[in-house]
Design a protein around this motif. Structure first.
Motif, PDB file in Angstrom:
ATOM      1  N   THR A  29       0.793  -1.232   0.000  1.00 53.62           N
ATOM      2  CA  THR A  29       0.000   0.000   0.000  1.00 53.62           C
ATOM      3  C   THR A  29       0.825   1.282   0.000  1.00 53.62           C
ATOM      4  OG1 THR A  29      -0.171   0.005   2.427  1.00 53.62           O
ATOM      5  CG2 THR A  29      -1.886  -1.177   1.192  1.00 53.62           C
ATOM      6  N   THR A  37      -1.378  -0.052  -5.310  1.00 55.19           N
ATOM      7  CA  THR A  37      -1.394   1.314  -5.806  1.00 55.19           C
ATOM      8  C   THR A  37      -1.146   1.362  -7.305  1.00 55.19           C
ATOM      9  OG1 THR A  37      -0.507   2.053  -3.686  1.00 55.19           O
ATOM     10  CG2 THR A  37      -0.415   3.616  -5.506  1.00 55.19           C
ATOM     11  N   GLU A 115     -12.774   1.007  -0.147  1.00 55.97           N
ATOM     12  CA  GLU A 115     -11.672   0.880  -1.101  1.00 55.97           C
ATOM     13  C   GLU A 115     -10.769   2.104  -1.008  1.00 55.97           C
ATOM     14  OE1 GLU A 115      -9.096  -0.278  -3.068  1.00 55.97           O
ATOM     15  OE2 GLU A 115     -10.735  -1.638  -3.605  1.00 55.97           O
ATOM     16  N   ALA A 116      -9.498   1.882  -0.710  1.00 55.42           N
ATOM     17  CA  ALA A 116      -8.566   2.990  -0.550  1.00 55.42           C
ATOM     18  C   ALA A 116      -7.887   3.397  -1.854  1.00 55.42           C
ATOM     19  CB  ALA A 116      -7.505   2.632   0.488  1.00 55.42           C
ATOM     20  N   SER A 117      -7.871   2.513  -2.845  1.00 52.30           N
ATOM     21  CA  SER A 117      -7.140   2.781  -4.083  1.00 52.30           C
ATOM     22  C   SER A 117      -7.960   3.641  -5.045  1.00 52.30           C
ATOM     23  CB  SER A 117      -6.778   1.464  -4.776  1.00 52.30           C
ATOM     24  OG  SER A 117      -6.309   1.685  -6.086  1.00 52.30           O
ATOM     25  N   ARG A 121     -11.102   2.432  -7.477  1.00 55.26           N
ATOM     26  CA  ARG A 121     -12.394   3.127  -7.388  1.00 55.26           C
ATOM     27  C   ARG A 121     -12.903   3.494  -8.779  1.00 55.26           C
ATOM     28  NH1 ARG A 121     -12.786   7.322  -2.271  1.00 55.26           N
ATOM     29  NH2 ARG A 121     -12.191   5.856  -0.605  1.00 55.26           N
ATOM     30  N   TRP A 135     -17.990   5.600  -1.536  1.00 54.93           N
ATOM     31  CA  TRP A 135     -16.731   4.945  -1.191  1.00 54.93           C
ATOM     32  C   TRP A 135     -16.217   5.425   0.157  1.00 54.93           C
ATOM     33  CZ3 TRP A 135     -17.955   5.989  -6.243  1.00 54.93           C
ATOM     34  CH2 TRP A 135     -17.789   4.937  -7.161  1.00 54.93           C
ATOM     35  N   HIS A 136     -15.488   4.538   0.813  1.00 56.36           N
ATOM     36  CA  HIS A 136     -14.858   4.864   2.091  1.00 56.36           C
ATOM     37  C   HIS A 136     -13.457   4.278   2.111  1.00 56.36           C
ATOM     38  CE1 HIS A 136     -18.728   6.192   3.762  1.00 56.36           C
ATOM     39  NE2 HIS A 136     -19.240   5.149   3.130  1.00 56.36           N
ATOM     40  N   ASP A 137     -12.560   4.946   2.807  1.00 58.88           N
ATOM     41  CA  ASP A 137     -11.196   4.440   2.960  1.00 58.88           C
ATOM     42  C   ASP A 137     -11.120   3.314   3.988  1.00 58.88           C
ATOM     43  OD1 ASP A 137     -10.030   6.145   1.086  1.00 58.88           O
ATOM     44  OD2 ASP A 137      -9.755   7.730   2.562  1.00 58.88           O
ATOM     45  N   ALA A 138     -12.043   3.317   4.952  1.00 57.66           N
ATOM     46  CA  ALA A 138     -12.001   2.331   6.037  1.00 57.66           C
ATOM     47  C   ALA A 138     -13.411   2.076   6.532  1.00 57.66           C
ATOM     48  CB  ALA A 138     -11.113   2.822   7.180  1.00 57.66           C
ATOM     49  N   GLU A 141     -15.520   4.532   8.684  1.00 54.68           N
ATOM     50  CA  GLU A 141     -16.246   5.655   8.102  1.00 54.68           C
ATOM     51  C   GLU A 141     -17.708   5.336   7.802  1.00 54.68           C
ATOM     52  OE1 GLU A 141     -14.149   6.866   4.643  1.00 54.68           O
ATOM     53  OE2 GLU A 141     -12.288   7.336   5.702  1.00 54.68           O
TER      54      GLU A 141
END
Length: 354
Positions: A29, A37, A115-117, A121, A135-138, A141
């Protein structure tokens, strides 16, 4: 030497050996050079194929599973339909297609993708065009609401720590380097963790701090807001001892300490640990059940037969091959396990027997 290898080497030179946790997290990551990434991991052109990419039947049955859960929750007028690590979005696309069979489900579903990427996304948005997505990073949220959560091959990519039993106790395995590349070494200090008292010298014990925290969060959310979670991943049902750290590149096993950032790094999910942690939060736990048995209970053979009716010979052979890959003990059928968590549901979710 890869760009990330140079970064890791400089850090080790400055700070000393790093934990496997830090190595794995950066390799996967790092914002510029991490595997997720920059790589295109999924599908035949990538490094590995997940169950949703093998067959539409997998995601369709997950969608039917979600419908069953929704009904057993009393068909709430709004709920979060969330997926952790949706990849290209294939599982959610197939699940939502089968969810159209149940009037009211899609109207009630608030679709959330953790989804953090940014790159992934974009892929998910393109594939799921026509649906309203957030969408959320974690998972932290996500808002407070009844939750139906899917996590397919998510926990296995969370970074781990490893400890090796020595003559004087458990020592953490660290990553260092020499002229030949990265290699393992042991911490000088003996760990004070209470780990597997019956282990033999040389045994490896793995922990996944992020996975432990995540399953506790999921179980706590189900306790407070209601719902169910489905975890599908590979690993043993009970065993905690053993080195399962591995790399996959171009559909082949690779050296996990070679060329960081250019291969998928994973470790077996410790289902026994997930079950124990979830129960401390009051969750009802079902499984782990072998993936093949779970899919058979959901009706994958009938679905395969239905799809084969209007298929030509080549398509029928492809469907049979997909069924075998998903359910056979020689393929994904027993290595992959399925775990479900609930709290407020009166009846157990489908797929786990009586």
């Amino acid at each position: 030497m890869t760009a990330l290898a140079e970064i890791l080497t400089a850090r080790i030179d400055a700070e000393g050996p790093i934990s496997l946790y830090d190595y794995m997290k950066l390799a996967l990551t790092h914002p510029d050079h991490g595997y997720y990434t920059r790589a295109e991991p999924f599908g035949t052109a990538g490094d590995f194929i997940t169950a949703p990419e093998i067959s539409q039947m997998f995601g369709e049955l997950i969608g039917l599973w979600a419908i069953d859960v929704w009904m057993k929750l009393g068909s709430p007028k709004t709920f979060l339909f969330a997926e952790l690590g949706p990849g290209n979005g294939t599982l959610m696309m197939d699940a939502l297609r089968s969810a159209r069979l149940m009037p009211g489900f899609l109207e009630a579903a608030d679709i959330r993708l953790v989804e953090a990427s940014p790159r992934l996304r974009q892929k998910q948005a393109a594939l799921l065009a026509g649906y309203h997505l957030r969408w959320h990073d974690a998972i932290s949220e996500l808002p407070h609401a009844p939750l139906i959560l899917i996590a397919n091959e998510f926990f296995d990519a969370l970074p781990i720590r490893q400890y090796q039993r020595t003559a004087d106790g458990w020592r953490e395995r660290l990553v260092t380097h020499d002229a030949t590349g990265f290699k393992f070494t042991l911490a000088r200090e003996v760990s004070r963790l209470d780990l597997a008292p019956d282990a033999a010298e040389g045994d490896i014990f793995e922990t996944c701090p992020d996975g432990d925290a995540l399953i506790a969060d999921i179980a706590a959310r189900l306790r407070s807001a209601g719902g169910a979670a489905l975890v599908i991943d590979y690993g043993p049902a009970e065993t905690l001892i053993g080195d399962s750290f591995q790399a996959i590149r171009k559909h082949r096993y690779a050296d996990p300490l070679a060329r960081p950032g250019e291969a998928d790094l994973t470790a077996h999910v410790k289902f026994a640990a997930l079950k124990s942690i979830a129960r401390t939060q009051g969750a009802r736990v079902f499984g782990p059940t072998p993936q093949g048995l779970f899919l058979e209970r959901l009706g994958i053979e009938a679905r395969c037969h239905l799809l084969s009716r209007n298929a030509d010979e080549a398509q029928r052979k492809a469907l049979a091959n997909q069924l075998r890959r998903l359910t056979s003990a020689e393929e994904m059928g027993t290595l992959f396990k399925v775990l479900a968590l609930t709290h407020t549901m009166d009846a157990p979710p489908e797929g786990f027997g009586n």
